[in-house]
Design an enzyme around this catalytic site. Structure first.
Site, mmCIF file in Angstrom:
data_model
loop_
_atom_site.group_PDB
_atom_site.id
_atom_site.type_symbol
_atom_site.label_atom_id
_atom_site.label_comp_id
_atom_site.label_asym_id
_atom_site.label_seq_id
_atom_site.Cartn_x
_atom_site.Cartn_y
_atom_site.Cartn_z
ATOM 1 N N CYS A 47 1.192 1.265 -8.565
ATOM 2 C CA CYS A 47 2.540 1.504 -7.344
ATOM 3 C C CYS A 47 3.391 2.248 -8.096
ATOM 4 O O CYS A 47 3.541 3.010 -6.576
ATOM 5 C CB CYS A 47 3.225 0.262 -6.893
ATOM 6 S SG CYS A 47 2.982 -0.984 -8.735
ATOM 7 N N HIS B 86 10.391 -0.380 -4.686
ATOM 8 C CA HIS B 86 10.599 0.564 -6.119
ATOM 9 C C HIS B 86 10.862 1.872 -5.887
ATOM 10 O O HIS B 86 11.057 2.594 -5.193
ATOM 11 C CB HIS B 86 9.124 0.757 -6.852
ATOM 12 C CG HIS B 86 8.315 -0.184 -7.505
ATOM 13 N ND1 HIS B 86 9.171 -1.428 -7.775
ATOM 14 C CD2 HIS B 86 6.692 0.154 -7.712
ATOM 15 C CE1 HIS B 86 8.137 -2.369 -8.131
ATOM 16 N NE2 HIS B 86 6.883 -1.196 -8.335
ATOM 17 N N ASN C 33 6.485 -0.964 -2.524
ATOM 18 C CA ASN C 33 5.794 -1.707 -3.539
ATOM 19 C C ASN C 33 4.061 -1.948 -3.503
ATOM 20 O O ASN C 33 3.010 -1.981 -3.894
ATOM 21 C CB ASN C 33 6.303 -1.897 -5.043
ATOM 22 C CG ASN C 33 6.899 -3.359 -5.109
ATOM 23 O OD1 ASN C 33 7.934 -2.732 -4.434
ATOM 24 N ND2 ASN C 33 5.932 -4.376 -5.221
ATOM 25 N N ARG D 190 -10.498 -21.470 -6.894
ATOM 26 C CA ARG D 190 -9.762 -23.092 -6.704
ATOM 27 C C ARG D 190 -8.866 -22.440 -5.365
ATOM 28 O O ARG D 190 -8.340 -23.467 -4.865
ATOM 29 C CB ARG D 190 -8.545 -21.769 -7.905
ATOM 30 C CG ARG D 190 -7.213 -23.000 -7.947
ATOM 31 C CD ARG D 190 -5.712 -22.582 -8.766
ATOM 32 N NE ARG D 190 -5.984 -21.110 -7.737
ATOM 33 C CZ ARG D 190 -6.010 -20.035 -9.207
ATOM 34 N NH1 ARG D 190 -6.791 -19.977 -10.147
ATOM 35 N NH2 ARG D 190 -5.798 -19.068 -8.448
#
Length: 346
Positions: free
Chosen positions: A128, A241, A314, A39
């Site tokens: 992460c 995070h 993250n 794609r």
């Protein structure tokens, strides 16, 4: 210098940052190619002042490639990693598919770079939320051996990729304007909300994201005796995070000792001045590669407990930066694939 490098998933959120880092850090190579799904094949990527056409991810795309960095869904990594290693290419994989394979080292360079010598052509990069936590744990574990960790994560919507980031924006606008909104990326509306579930349900009521933190932490440290109790929460923050971490060590670590240990550790930045309201926050840590630590304090309920607050980008250290750091170590070692992936495939 490596002759040829490939970036797999180059058009995704993490893949885009990998390209930025390779350019920013002057990663050594003579040739580079960018691979993606059918794609995305045919798209043009601008890298280091030159346009490149994205090639379709096929087995033959790895012919002549020395090193590939992949950021793809698990099922894609499951398929492409064997293709690459069979053709003599080392793979640094960001997906979750290979992390717990006993023959695949799970690497955070600041923590267990020595484990790279065990690779058989494939190296995994951790989740992460695990990555920033083990970087923070490393100096404490070396000094006093961590026996138990209780961690609560506050994970940004970018952890769900572009769809998560976009949904936070759309949902917030809808909430502010009192407009109807139906979530698609998340199970619930993330705007002005917290969702205490990331991933699917696993054993004993924990989620897949939480169990990753348990198993990956033990593998990275090579110590199955470390006890980890995680709670992972999605929060309406666009990036970075945050984690509230409590560790219990074999001997007491004072706040001053912990601060000195953190400050002396490469990859960690101490930001800790509570009276001045200075501590790590997502808004001040985004776009950075370090792990930021603050709110360092002794546990009031345990004699050998230490609590602290930890924030990291993250998409960078939690994903792209860690993978590029692994690739840099491999480049310095001048390593090639050691064994065919048949030795590690499940």
């Amino acid at each position: 210098m490596l002759d040829s490098v490939a970036v797999v998933g180059a058009t995704g959120a993490v893949g885009t940052i990998i390209l930025q880092l390779l350019e920013e850090r002057n990663f050594p190579f003579q040739q580079i190619k960018f691979l993606a799904s059918a794609r995305s094949a045919g798209k043009t990527i601008r890298f280091a002042g030159k346009d490149y056409t994205v090639e379709e991810l096929t087995p033959d795309a790895f012919t002549g490639v020395d090193l590939a960095i992949g950021s793809t869904p698990d099922e894609t990594a499951r398929d492409f990693a064997p293709w690459a290693v069979e053709r003599g290419c080392i793979v640094v994989d960001e997906s979750g598919y290979w992390r717990m394979d006993p023959k695949v080292p799970l690497i955070v360079p600041e923590v267990n770079a020595h484990a790279l010598d065990q690779h058989q052509g494939l190296i995994a990069s951790p989740n992460c939320s695990t990555t920033q936590m083990v970087v923070a744990m490393k100096p404490l574990h070396d000094a006093a051996r961590i026996r138990r960790v209780v961690v609560s994560t506050y994970q940004a919507t970018s952890g769900m990729g572009l769809a998560g980031s976009e949904e936070l924006d759309v949902a917030t606008r809808a909430a502010v304007n009192s407009e109807p909104f139906k979530p698609t990326a998340f199970a619930h509306n993330i705007a002005f909300n917290l969702i205490p579930q990331i991933g699917s349900q696993k054993e004993q009521g924990y989620t897949s994201e939480e169990m990753k933190m348990v198993y990956e932490t033990r593998k990275i440290f090579g110590d199955d005796s470390i006890q980890v109790c995680p709670t992972c929460v999605r929060v309406p923050v666009s990036n970075c995070h945050s984690e509230s971490i409590l560790v219990e060590t074999e001997r007491k670590i004072t706040v001053n000792e912990a601060r000195e240990l953190f400050a002396a550790t490469p990859g960690i930045v101490v930001v800790d001045d509570l009276p001045a309201s200075v501590y790590p926050m997502p808004s001040t840590c985004t776009g950075r590669d370090e792990v930021f630590i603050g709110r360092i304090r002794e546990d009031l309920s345990s004699p050998n407990g230490l609590a602290f607050w930890c924030v990291s980008d993250n998409l960078r250290k939690g994903a792209a930066t860690n993978a590029v750091q692994i690739a840099e170590l491999l480049s310095k070692k001048g390593q090639g694939a050691k064994k065919p992936l048949a030795a590690v495939a499940r």
